[in-house]
Design a protein around this motif. Structure first.
Motif, short mmCIF file in Angstrom:
data_model
loop_
_atom_site.label_atom_id
_atom_site.label_comp_id
_atom_site.label_asym_id
_atom_site.label_seq_id
_atom_site.Cartn_x
_atom_site.Cartn_y
_atom_site.Cartn_z
N MET A 41 0.84 -1.19 0.00
CA MET A 41 0.00 0.00 0.00
C MET A 41 0.88 1.25 0.00
N LYS A 42 0.59 2.17 -0.91
CA LYS A 42 1.35 3.41 -0.95
C LYS A 42 0.98 4.29 0.24
N PRO A 43 1.96 4.98 0.81
CA PRO A 43 1.63 5.93 1.87
C PRO A 43 0.85 7.10 1.31
N ARG A 44 0.08 7.75 2.12
CA ARG A 44 -0.67 8.94 1.74
C ARG A 44 0.15 10.17 2.10
N LEU A 45 0.31 11.08 1.16
CA LEU A 45 1.00 12.34 1.38
C LEU A 45 -0.04 13.45 1.29
N VAL A 46 -0.24 14.15 2.41
CA VAL A 46 -1.28 15.18 2.48
C VAL A 46 -0.63 16.55 2.69
N PHE A 47 -0.90 17.46 1.77
CA PHE A 47 -0.43 18.84 1.87
C PHE A 47 -1.56 19.72 2.40
N VAL A 48 -1.24 20.61 3.35
CA VAL A 48 -2.25 21.50 3.93
C VAL A 48 -1.74 22.93 3.79
N ALA A 101 5.28 6.98 -5.73
CA ALA A 101 5.87 6.95 -4.38
C ALA A 101 4.82 7.17 -3.30
N ALA A 102 3.76 7.89 -3.63
CA ALA A 102 2.75 8.21 -2.63
C ALA A 102 1.43 8.57 -3.29
N LEU A 147 11.48 14.09 3.91
CA LEU A 147 10.17 13.73 3.39
C LEU A 147 10.27 12.57 2.42
N VAL A 148 11.19 12.66 1.46
CA VAL A 148 11.36 11.59 0.48
C VAL A 148 11.88 10.31 1.14
N GLU A 149 12.77 10.46 2.09
CA GLU A 149 13.30 9.28 2.80
C GLU A 149 12.18 8.55 3.54
N ALA A 150 11.26 9.31 4.16
CA ALA A 150 10.14 8.69 4.87
C ALA A 150 9.21 7.97 3.91
N LEU A 151 8.93 8.61 2.77
CA LEU A 151 8.07 7.97 1.77
C LEU A 151 8.69 6.67 1.28
N THR A 152 9.98 6.69 1.02
CA THR A 152 10.69 5.50 0.53
C THR A 152 10.63 4.38 1.55
N THR A 153 10.87 4.71 2.81
CA THR A 153 10.84 3.71 3.87
C THR A 153 9.46 3.09 4.02
N LEU A 154 8.43 3.92 3.99
CA LEU A 154 7.06 3.43 4.14
C LEU A 154 6.66 2.56 2.95
N ALA A 155 7.09 2.95 1.76
CA ALA A 155 6.72 2.19 0.57
C ALA A 155 7.37 0.82 0.54
N GLU A 156 8.51 0.68 1.22
CA GLU A 156 9.23 -0.60 1.22
C GLU A 156 8.71 -1.58 2.27
#
Length: 333
Positions: A1-8, A49-50, A323-332
C-alpha cells in the motif's frame, strides 16, 4: 500500500487543488534532487511513491462582498474580535522580528517600527473599528518594503489584511452554518484527505499547521479517549508555523498545544526572514505526546526577499530530504 501524502495550505484565496498539488510536488522534487535523492523524483512526481492529496479549504473563508477570499479588515460599527485578534498576532510577530539579534535592513527595520506604532497606539486611541484601522495601517507600512510587499503580492493592504484575518476567523471558532463552525468545516476538509487505514505523511504550511495539528488531534482521539483505530501519521512536517505565537495563537489551539498521540515524528522548519514564524522553536512550547514525540525545529535559509511561501520551504534539501526518505521507507514496508 502506498503511503498517503497530504499537503495542507495556509491563508489565501480559493485554490485550484490540482494545480497546487502539482506545484508543491515539483518543489519537493527540486529539493529532493538537491538532497541527493534524484532516483526518487520520478516516483514522486509520477504518483508511484505516494498517494498525494492537497487539502484545499480557501473557499470556506469566502464572504459575500469580501475581496481576496477573506473578511475585509475595515472599520465597522463595532470592534470585531477577529480584527482585535489579528492586531495582537501581527503585533507579536513584529515585536519578535524587531527583537531578533540578527541584522535588519534599514528599510525593513523602519517599516517594522512604523507597523508597531500603528498596532500599539497611545492609550486612549480607541473607538469603533479601531483594531481594523490599526491592522490596515500596519499592513500598509509592511508592504512598503520590497521583501515584505510579496506578502500580499500586488494586492492592496486592505485585501492583504483580509487574508491575514483568516487566522483570526479560524481561531475565534465562529461563523456557524447552523450545524458546524468555520474551523470545524476547515478541519473536515483536511480529515477527508487522510487515509484512515494506511500511513500518512502530513505537510502543513502557515495557518495550515494549526489546522493540521488540530485535525490530527481529532483523528487520534474522541470525546471519551483514544480512538480504537487512530489515523497513523509517522511523519508530520510544519513549515513557517505561527504555532509559537504565545498570546494570539498557542493558547487558542484545541484541545491543547501538544503533539498528537498518533504522530511518530514531527519536523518543524523555519526561516529567519519569515515574519509569520515569529517564535519558531516549537519544542519550547509544544508538549510531547505519550511516546515522548515533540517537534524538532530546523532553520533553513531561502533566497529572495519573501521566504514564507510553501514552495520556498519545500524546495529546501533539509525539508525535501527527510520527506522523500520517509516515503521510501514506508513504501518498502
Amino acid at each position: 500500500m502506498k503511503p498517503r501524502l497530504v499537503f495542507v495550505h495556509g491563508i489565501g484565496a480559493p485554490r485550484d487543488a490540482a494545480a497546487e498539488l502539482d506545484e508543491w510536488l515539483r518543489a519537493v522534487a527540486a529539493g529532493a534532487r538537491a538532497a541527493g535523492h534524484s532516483a526518487q523524483v520520478s516516483a514522486l512526481t509520477g504518483g508511484w511513491a505516494a498517494d498525494a492529496r492537497f487539502a484545499s479549504y480557501g473557499d470556506l473563508f469566502h464572504t459575500a462582498g469580501a475581496q481576496g477570499g477573506g473578511a475585509p479588515a475595515v472599520p465597522g460599527p463595532a470592534e470585531s474580535p477577529d480584527d482585535a485578534l489579528l492586531a495582537a498576532l501581527l503585533l507579536e510577530a513584529v515585536e519578535e522580528r524587531l527583537a531578533d539579534p540578527g541584522p535588519l535592513a534599514p528599510a525593513e527595520a523602519a517599516a517594522l517600527r512604523a507597523a508597531r506604532i500603528r498596532l500599539a497606539p497611545p492609550a486612549g486611541a480607541q473607538g469603533a473599528g479601531a483594531s481594523a484601522r490599526r491592522v490596515v495601517n500596519a499592513v500598509t507600512s509592511l508592504l512598503a518594503v520590497p521583501g515584505l510587499r510579496a506578502l500580499g503580492g500586488w494586492l492592496s493592504a486592505r485585501v492583504t489584511a483580509g487574508m491575514l484575518g483568516q487566522v483570526a476567523r479560524y481561531l475565534n471558532r465562529g461563523e456557524s452554518d447552523g450545524t458546524t463552525t468555520l474551523d470545524q468545516r476547515v478541519r473536515a476538509r483536511v480529515a477527508d484527505c487522510l487515509d484512515p487505514h494506511g500511513p500518512n505523511i502530513v505537510v502543513a504550511h502557515s495557518l495550515g499547521t494549526v489546522v493540521a495539528l488540530e485535525t490530527l488531534h481529532e483523528q487520534a482521539s474522541h470525546e471519551h479517549g483514544v480512538r480504537e483505530h487512530p489515523v497513523a501519521v509517522p511523519l508530520f512536517i510544519t513549515l513557517g508555523s505561527p504555532l509559537g505565537v504565545r498570546t494570539a495563537v498557542g493558547p487558542r489551539v484545541r484541545p491543547h498545544l501538544g503533539t498528537p498521540d498518533n504522530v511518530g515524528r514531527w519536523l518543524n522548519f523555519w526561516d529567519r526572514d519569515d515574519l509569520v514564524a515569529a517564535r519558531p522553536r516549537l519544542e519550547d512550547f509544544v508538549k510531547p505526546n505519550a511516546a515522548s514525540v515533540a517537534p524538532v525545529s530546523h532553520r533553513v535559509d531561502s533566497d529572495g526577499a519573501w521566504v514564507h511561501p510553501a514552495a520556498k520551504y519545500l524546495a529546501q534539501p533539509a525539508v525535501a530530504g527527510p520527506l522523500v526518505e520517509a516515503l521510501t521507507t514506508l513504501a518498502e514496508r
